[in-house]
Design a protein around this motif. Structure first.
Motif, short mmCIF file in Angstrom:
data_model
loop_
_atom_site.label_atom_id
_atom_site.label_comp_id
_atom_site.label_asym_id
_atom_site.label_seq_id
_atom_site.Cartn_x
_atom_site.Cartn_y
_atom_site.Cartn_z
N MET A 1 0.84 -1.18 0.00
CA MET A 1 0.00 0.00 0.00
C MET A 1 0.88 1.24 0.00
O MET A 1 1.77 1.38 0.83
N ASP A 2 0.60 2.15 -0.92
CA ASP A 2 1.39 3.37 -1.05
C ASP A 2 0.85 4.42 -0.08
O ASP A 2 -0.34 4.71 -0.06
N ALA A 3 1.75 5.00 0.73
CA ALA A 3 1.34 5.97 1.73
C ALA A 3 1.23 7.38 1.18
O ALA A 3 0.80 8.29 1.88
N ALA A 4 1.62 7.59 -0.07
CA ALA A 4 1.57 8.93 -0.65
C ALA A 4 0.13 9.37 -0.88
O ALA A 4 -0.73 8.56 -1.22
N ASN A 5 -0.11 10.62 -0.69
CA ASN A 5 -1.44 11.18 -0.90
C ASN A 5 -1.59 11.52 -2.38
O ASN A 5 -0.87 12.37 -2.90
N PRO A 6 -2.54 10.90 -3.08
CA PRO A 6 -2.68 11.16 -4.51
C PRO A 6 -3.20 12.56 -4.81
O PRO A 6 -3.07 13.05 -5.92
N LEU A 7 -3.80 13.21 -3.84
CA LEU A 7 -4.34 14.55 -4.05
C LEU A 7 -3.29 15.63 -3.86
O LEU A 7 -3.47 16.76 -4.28
N LEU A 8 -2.18 15.30 -3.22
CA LEU A 8 -1.13 16.26 -2.95
C LEU A 8 0.20 15.68 -3.41
O LEU A 8 0.80 14.87 -2.72
N PRO A 9 0.66 16.06 -4.58
CA PRO A 9 1.91 15.48 -5.08
C PRO A 9 3.13 15.86 -4.23
O PRO A 9 3.14 16.87 -3.54
N ALA A 10 4.15 15.05 -4.33
CA ALA A 10 5.36 15.26 -3.55
C ALA A 10 6.07 16.55 -3.94
O ALA A 10 6.71 17.20 -3.10
N THR A 11 5.94 16.98 -5.19
CA THR A 11 6.61 18.22 -5.59
C THR A 11 6.04 19.42 -4.85
O THR A 11 6.77 20.36 -4.54
N SER A 12 4.76 19.40 -4.56
CA SER A 12 4.21 20.53 -3.82
C SER A 12 4.78 20.57 -2.39
O SER A 12 4.97 21.65 -1.84
N ASP A 13 5.03 19.40 -1.83
CA ASP A 13 5.67 19.36 -0.51
C ASP A 13 7.05 20.02 -0.57
O ASP A 13 7.43 20.77 0.33
N LEU A 14 7.79 19.71 -1.62
CA LEU A 14 9.12 20.30 -1.77
C LEU A 14 9.05 21.81 -1.97
O LEU A 14 9.85 22.56 -1.40
N VAL A 15 8.10 22.26 -2.76
CA VAL A 15 7.95 23.70 -3.01
C VAL A 15 7.59 24.43 -1.73
O VAL A 15 8.21 25.44 -1.38
N TRP A 16 6.59 23.93 -1.01
CA TRP A 16 6.18 24.60 0.24
C TRP A 16 7.28 24.56 1.29
O TRP A 16 7.47 25.52 2.05
N SER A 17 7.99 23.44 1.36
CA SER A 17 9.10 23.36 2.32
C SER A 17 10.20 24.35 1.96
O SER A 17 10.78 24.99 2.85
N SER A 18 10.49 24.48 0.69
CA SER A 18 11.50 25.45 0.25
C SER A 18 11.08 26.87 0.57
O SER A 18 11.89 27.68 1.04
N LEU A 19 9.81 27.19 0.34
CA LEU A 19 9.31 28.53 0.67
C LEU A 19 9.37 28.79 2.17
O LEU A 19 9.69 29.91 2.59
N ALA A 20 9.09 27.78 2.96
CA ALA A 20 9.17 27.94 4.42
C ALA A 20 10.61 28.20 4.86
O ALA A 20 10.86 29.04 5.73
N VAL A 21 11.56 27.50 4.25
CA VAL A 21 12.98 27.69 4.59
C VAL A 21 13.42 29.10 4.19
O VAL A 21 14.15 29.78 4.94
N VAL A 22 12.98 29.57 3.02
CA VAL A 22 13.33 30.92 2.58
C VAL A 22 12.74 31.96 3.53
O VAL A 22 13.42 32.91 3.93
#
Length: 78
Positions: A1-22
């Motif tokens: 079973m894949d734990a990834a959320n199909p409604l929220l891609p992993a790239t958006s996690d990276l983008v939001w995390s990068s914006l938070a770090v900035v």
């Protein structure tokens, strides 16, 4: 079973995390800059700027970085 959320891609996690770090980096840079200039400003002005920097995520630090700079002719002498 894949734990990834199909409604929220992993790239958006990276983008939001990068914006938070900035945003965090800007806040740290602005607080350090404010602490260096604190002796030239009144304590009330420092307190107001600190609140603005910490409570207004991106615009507060950017405002201090742009407005809190010393004029070019003002060179500190040791």
């Amino acid at each position: 079973m894949d734990a990834a959320n199909p409604l929220l891609p992993a790239t958006s996690d990276l983008v939001w995390s990068s914006l938070a770090v900035v945003a965090l980096g800007l806040a740290v840079l602005a607080v350090l800059s404010l602490s260096r200039r604190a002796r030239d400003l009144s304590s009330a002005v420092v307190a107001v700027w600190a609140v603005v920097i910490l409570l207004v995520p991106v615009l507060g630090p950017l405002a201090w970085i742009l407005a809190g700079r010393r004029p070019r002719g003002d060179v500190a002498r040791s």
